[in-house]
Write a protein that holds these residues in place. Structure first.
Motif, PDB file in Angstrom:
ATOM      1  N   THR A   1     118.197  58.778  65.443  1.00  0.00           N
ATOM      2  CA  THR A   1     116.855  58.300  65.779  1.00  0.00           C
ATOM      3  C   THR A   1     116.319  59.024  67.002  1.00  0.00           C
ATOM      4  O   THR A   1     115.156  59.469  67.021  1.00  0.00           O
ATOM      5  CB  THR A   1     116.881  56.783  66.044  1.00  0.00           C
ATOM      6  N   ALA A   2     117.148  59.191  68.017  1.00  0.00           N
ATOM      7  CA  ALA A   2     116.707  59.861  69.239  1.00  0.00           C
ATOM      8  C   ALA A   2     116.406  61.336  68.995  1.00  0.00           C
ATOM      9  O   ALA A   2     115.448  61.885  69.566  1.00  0.00           O
ATOM     10  CB  ALA A   2     117.765  59.703  70.328  1.00  0.00           C
ATOM     11  N   MET A   3     117.190  62.003  68.167  1.00  0.00           N
ATOM     12  CA  MET A   3     116.917  63.412  67.858  1.00  0.00           C
ATOM     13  C   MET A   3     115.601  63.561  67.116  1.00  0.00           C
ATOM     14  O   MET A   3     114.796  64.456  67.424  1.00  0.00           O
ATOM     15  CB  MET A   3     118.067  64.019  67.051  1.00  0.00           C
ATOM     16  N   VAL A   4     115.368  62.717  66.134  1.00  0.00           N
ATOM     17  CA  VAL A   4     114.117  62.782  65.380  1.00  0.00           C
ATOM     18  C   VAL A   4     112.924  62.527  66.296  1.00  0.00           C
ATOM     19  O   VAL A   4     111.904  63.233  66.241  1.00  0.00           O
ATOM     20  CB  VAL A   4     114.146  61.777  64.207  1.00  0.00           C
ATOM     21  N   GLN A   5     113.040  61.541  67.175  1.00  0.00           N
ATOM     22  CA  GLN A   5     111.949  61.229  68.096  1.00  0.00           C
ATOM     23  C   GLN A   5     111.699  62.366  69.077  1.00  0.00           C
ATOM     24  O   GLN A   5     110.536  62.724  69.350  1.00  0.00           O
ATOM     25  CB  GLN A   5     112.269  59.938  68.856  1.00  0.00           C
ATOM     26  N   ALA A   6     112.772  62.938  69.610  1.00  0.00           N
ATOM     27  CA  ALA A   6     112.612  64.025  70.577  1.00  0.00           C
ATOM     28  C   ALA A   6     111.986  65.251  69.930  1.00  0.00           C
ATOM     29  O   ALA A   6     111.136  65.917  70.535  1.00  0.00           O
ATOM     30  CB  ALA A   6     113.957  64.383  71.194  1.00  0.00           C
ATOM     31  N   ALA A   7     112.385  65.576  68.699  1.00  0.00           N
ATOM     32  CA  ALA A   7     111.796  66.723  67.998  1.00  0.00           C
ATOM     33  C   ALA A   7     110.319  66.487  67.719  1.00  0.00           C
ATOM     34  O   ALA A   7     109.483  67.384  67.907  1.00  0.00           O
ATOM     35  CB  ALA A   7     112.555  66.983  66.700  1.00  0.00           C
ATOM     36  N   ALA A   8     109.977  65.280  67.284  1.00  0.00           N
ATOM     37  CA  ALA A   8     108.576  64.977  66.975  1.00  0.00           C
ATOM     38  C   ALA A   8     107.698  65.017  68.224  1.00  0.00           C
ATOM     39  O   ALA A   8     106.521  65.391  68.157  1.00  0.00           O
ATOM     40  CB  ALA A   8     108.486  63.608  66.313  1.00  0.00           C
ATOM     41  N   ALA A   9     108.268  64.627  69.367  1.00  0.00           N
ATOM     42  CA  ALA A   9     107.496  64.553  70.598  1.00  0.00           C
ATOM     43  C   ALA A   9     107.449  65.873  71.357  1.00  0.00           C
ATOM     44  O   ALA A   9     106.720  65.985  72.345  1.00  0.00           O
ATOM     45  CB  ALA A   9     108.065  63.463  71.498  1.00  0.00           C
ATOM     46  N   HIS A  10     108.214  66.855  70.921  1.00  0.00           N
ATOM     47  CA  HIS A  10     108.270  68.139  71.626  1.00  0.00           C
ATOM     48  C   HIS A  10     106.892  68.793  71.660  1.00  0.00           C
ATOM     49  O   HIS A  10     106.205  68.884  70.645  1.00  0.00           O
ATOM     50  CB  HIS A  10     109.264  69.070  70.934  1.00  0.00           C
ATOM     51  N   ARG A  11     106.500  69.245  72.834  1.00  0.00           N
ATOM     52  CA  ARG A  11     105.233  69.958  73.005  1.00  0.00           C
ATOM     53  C   ARG A  11     105.527  71.292  73.674  1.00  0.00           C
ATOM     54  O   ARG A  11     105.652  71.381  74.873  1.00  0.00           O
ATOM     55  CB  ARG A  11     104.263  69.132  73.868  1.00  0.00           C
ATOM     56  N   GLY A  12     105.632  72.322  72.875  1.00  0.00           N
ATOM     57  CA  GLY A  12     105.921  73.644  73.388  1.00  0.00           C
ATOM     58  C   GLY A  12     105.189  74.675  72.555  1.00  0.00           C
ATOM     59  O   GLY A  12     104.437  74.324  71.635  1.00  0.00           O
ATOM     60  N   PRO A  13     105.417  75.941  72.840  1.00  0.00           N
ATOM     61  CA  PRO A  13     104.729  76.972  72.061  1.00  0.00           C
ATOM     62  C   PRO A  13     105.158  77.023  70.606  1.00  0.00           C
ATOM     63  O   PRO A  13     104.437  77.582  69.767  1.00  0.00           O
ATOM     64  CB  PRO A  13     105.095  78.268  72.795  1.00  0.00           C
ATOM     65  N   HIS A  14     106.320  76.448  70.307  1.00  0.00           N
ATOM     66  CA  HIS A  14     106.824  76.465  68.932  1.00  0.00           C
ATOM     67  C   HIS A  14     107.224  75.059  68.503  1.00  0.00           C
ATOM     68  O   HIS A  14     107.865  74.325  69.246  1.00  0.00           O
ATOM     69  CB  HIS A  14     107.995  77.438  68.808  1.00  0.00           C
ATOM     70  N   ARG A  15     106.848  74.731  67.282  1.00  0.00           N
ATOM     71  CA  ARG A  15     107.028  73.380  66.759  1.00  0.00           C
ATOM     72  C   ARG A  15     108.474  73.142  66.346  1.00  0.00           C
ATOM     73  O   ARG A  15     109.149  74.048  65.852  1.00  0.00           O
ATOM     74  CB  ARG A  15     106.102  73.217  65.549  1.00  0.00           C
ATOM     75  N   LEU A  16     108.948  71.914  66.533  1.00  0.00           N
ATOM     76  CA  LEU A  16     110.239  71.481  66.030  1.00  0.00           C
ATOM     77  C   LEU A  16     109.966  70.471  64.910  1.00  0.00           C
ATOM     78  O   LEU A  16     109.513  69.361  65.167  1.00  0.00           O
ATOM     79  CB  LEU A  16     111.075  70.813  67.125  1.00  0.00           C
ATOM     80  N   ARG A  17     110.257  70.864  63.666  1.00  0.00           N
ATOM     81  CA  ARG A  17     109.934  70.018  62.519  1.00  0.00           C
ATOM     82  C   ARG A  17     111.216  69.573  61.822  1.00  0.00           C
ATOM     83  O   ARG A  17     112.057  70.405  61.474  1.00  0.00           O
ATOM     84  CB  ARG A  17     109.046  70.782  61.536  1.00  0.00           C
ATOM     85  N   ILE A  18     111.376  68.274  61.650  1.00  0.00           N
ATOM     86  CA  ILE A  18     112.523  67.747  60.914  1.00  0.00           C
ATOM     87  C   ILE A  18     112.228  67.867  59.416  1.00  0.00           C
ATOM     88  O   ILE A  18     111.304  67.240  58.901  1.00  0.00           O
ATOM     89  CB  ILE A  18     112.803  66.280  61.277  1.00  0.00           C
ATOM     90  N   LEU A  19     113.006  68.670  58.721  1.00  0.00           N
ATOM     91  CA  LEU A  19     112.834  68.861  57.281  1.00  0.00           C
ATOM     92  C   LEU A  19     113.526  67.761  56.487  1.00  0.00           C
ATOM     93  O   LEU A  19     113.025  67.337  55.440  1.00  0.00           O
ATOM     94  CB  LEU A  19     113.409  70.218  56.856  1.00  0.00           C
ATOM     95  N   ALA A  20     114.690  67.320  56.952  1.00  0.00           N
ATOM     96  CA  ALA A  20     115.459  66.315  56.217  1.00  0.00           C
ATOM     97  C   ALA A  20     116.503  65.717  57.125  1.00  0.00           C
ATOM     98  O   ALA A  20     116.967  66.360  58.075  1.00  0.00           O
ATOM     99  CB  ALA A  20     116.133  66.940  54.997  1.00  0.00           C
ATOM    100  N   VAL A  21     116.865  64.480  56.843  1.00  0.00           N
ATOM    101  CA  VAL A  21     118.022  63.829  57.460  1.00  0.00           C
ATOM    102  C   VAL A  21     119.001  63.523  56.340  1.00  0.00           C
ATOM    103  O   VAL A  21     118.695  62.754  55.427  1.00  0.00           O
ATOM    104  CB  VAL A  21     117.627  62.538  58.195  1.00  0.00           C
ATOM    105  N   GLU A  22     120.156  64.180  56.370  1.00  0.00           N
ATOM    106  CA  GLU A  22     121.155  64.057  55.312  1.00  0.00           C
ATOM    107  C   GLU A  22     122.277  63.133  55.769  1.00  0.00           C
ATOM    108  O   GLU A  22     122.941  63.400  56.769  1.00  0.00           O
ATOM    109  CB  GLU A  22     121.722  65.432  54.937  1.00  0.00           C
ATOM    110  N   ASP A  23     122.452  62.051  55.037  1.00  0.00           N
ATOM    111  CA  ASP A  23     123.462  61.048  55.373  1.00  0.00           C
ATOM    112  C   ASP A  23     124.750  61.365  54.614  1.00  0.00           C
ATOM    113  O   ASP A  23     124.865  61.091  53.415  1.00  0.00           O
ATOM    114  CB  ASP A  23     122.947  59.661  55.002  1.00  0.00           C
ATOM    115  N   VAL A  24     125.706  61.968  55.323  1.00  0.00           N
ATOM    116  CA  VAL A  24     126.961  62.393  54.712  1.00  0.00           C
ATOM    117  C   VAL A  24     128.115  61.762  55.490  1.00  0.00           C
ATOM    118  O   VAL A  24     128.334  62.107  56.656  1.00  0.00           O
ATOM    119  CB  VAL A  24     127.113  63.931  54.721  1.00  0.00           C
TER     120      VAL A  24
END
Length: 354
Positions: A187-210
């Motif tokens: 949850t924290a990784m997904v939130q941090a990636a979504a909130a990132h504001r920099g010159p390049h976007r961090l986009r979560i493509l998938a969360v794989e539950d293995v």
């Protein structure tokens, strides 16, 4: 909330993270006072799975600490199987120990059993047995780093790599939702990636539950499917444990995606450190738990409980490790210089060495 990589790193530092790749040398930041050693105790370490490097690394630290305290310790392996873990719990109780340590699995599903242990006068502590460090209604203490600090350090490393490459990052996250700490990290990784504001976007493509015990069987089919589904948009992986990357190299190569960069949000296994040090894989960093230190902390927290004292309140700091940090670490030991062994020896009033 996280305006760029520098802000992510700053937030992680404020959360108490020792960022090895930035050259931090924190020294000992834990307790300096506590009860003297209470010798003659028996401890059982109940491991979720001995194949997990974090689980076994903590045990080795705890084993060393119990030797200094004059305690006996038993190791029981759940082998990644709930049924086996049930059997091993019964064995642990039959040993009538002074304490049981839950190594790497949630305590919340075992409340009735833990209540039975407490009724029998057995203290129960945990490592990664709850979402956050500290005492819980079920445990004397749960020893861990803060899940959010670990997650934010890992995302910061991905952001740094994306900026160095001058492109957006498309991220697949590997997790194991059976564990509360894994859910918290994810949850924290997904939130941090979504909130990132920099010159390049961090986009979560998938969360794989293995599930961790299934990683070696799942990856050969899952990785090519991900490569086909996401194509060139997939540039990075995040994972809650290095074990995922122990099993990703050949599937990525076979899928023609040996370029996918990997960063682990735990636990700094020996295999992961070897991969990062060699530079022969695409795992560029791991957020390492100070495993040996945490083993000593478990011993100290139990010693406090035996003395009738409250937990110390100490929370260890995660270490973000890359190749440069490993090169700079004395003898390649990322925990050397943290000062915990001498500090705990002083607290326990024991002698170490010759």
């Amino acid at each position: 909330m996280f305006p760029g990589t520098r802000s992510l790193l700053r937030r992680a530092l404020l959360a108490g993270a020792a960022v090895a790749l930035l050259g931090a040398a924190p020294g000992w930041d834990g307790p300096t006072r506590g009860p003297a050693a209470k010798p003659g105790r028996t401890i059982v370490y109940l491991a979720s799975d001995s194949r997990n490097g974090g689980v076994t690394g903590v045990f080795r630290g705890l084993q060393a600490a119990t030797g200094q305290l004059g305690w006996r310790i038993h190791f029981l392996d759940g082998a990644g199987s709930p049924g086996t873990l049930d059997v091993q719990w019964e064995k642990a109780m039959a040993l009538r120990p002074d304490a049981i340590v839950l190594g790497g699995f949630d305590a919340s599903a075992w409340r009735d059993r833990l209540a039975g242990a407490r009724k029998a006068g057995i203290r129960v502590a945990g490592w990664h047995a709850a979402p956050e460090p500290g005492p819980t209604p079920d445990l004397v203490v749960n020893v861990a780093t803060q899940a959010r600090a670990v997650a934010e350090l890992a995302v910061a490393a991905v952001a740094r790599d994306a900026e160095a490459r001058g492109r957006d990052a498309g991220i697949v996250v590997f997790t194991d939702s059976r564990f509360a700490v894994a859910r918290a990290k994810t949850t924290a990784m997904v939130q941090a990636a979504a909130a990132h504001r920099g010159p390049h976007r961090l986009r979560i493509l998938a969360v794989e539950d293995v599930p961790l015990p299934e990683v070696h069987r799942a990856m050969p089919a899952l990785v090519p499917a991900l490569a086909k589904r996401h194509g060139a948009a997939w540039t990075h992986c995040l994972a809650i444990n290095d074990l995922y990357f122990d099993n990703i190299h050949y599937p990525l190569a076979q899928a023609g995606r040996a370029d996918v960069v990997q960063v682990s949000a735990g636990d700094g296994s020996s295999l992961a450190l070897s991969r990062i040090r060699s530079g022969l894989s695409r795992q560029v960093a791991t957020v390492a738990e100070p495993l040996r230190l945490q083993g000593f902390q478990l011993a100290d927290e139990l010693n406090r409980a035996f003395a009738g004292e409250a937990p110390s309140g100490y929370v260890s700091r995660p270490l973000l490790v890359d190749a440069a940090a490993l090169k700079a670490a004395p003898g390649g030991d990322i925990e050397r210089g943290l000062g915990f062994e001498a500090a705990y020896a002083r607290i326990w009033r024991v002698r170490t060495g010759p």
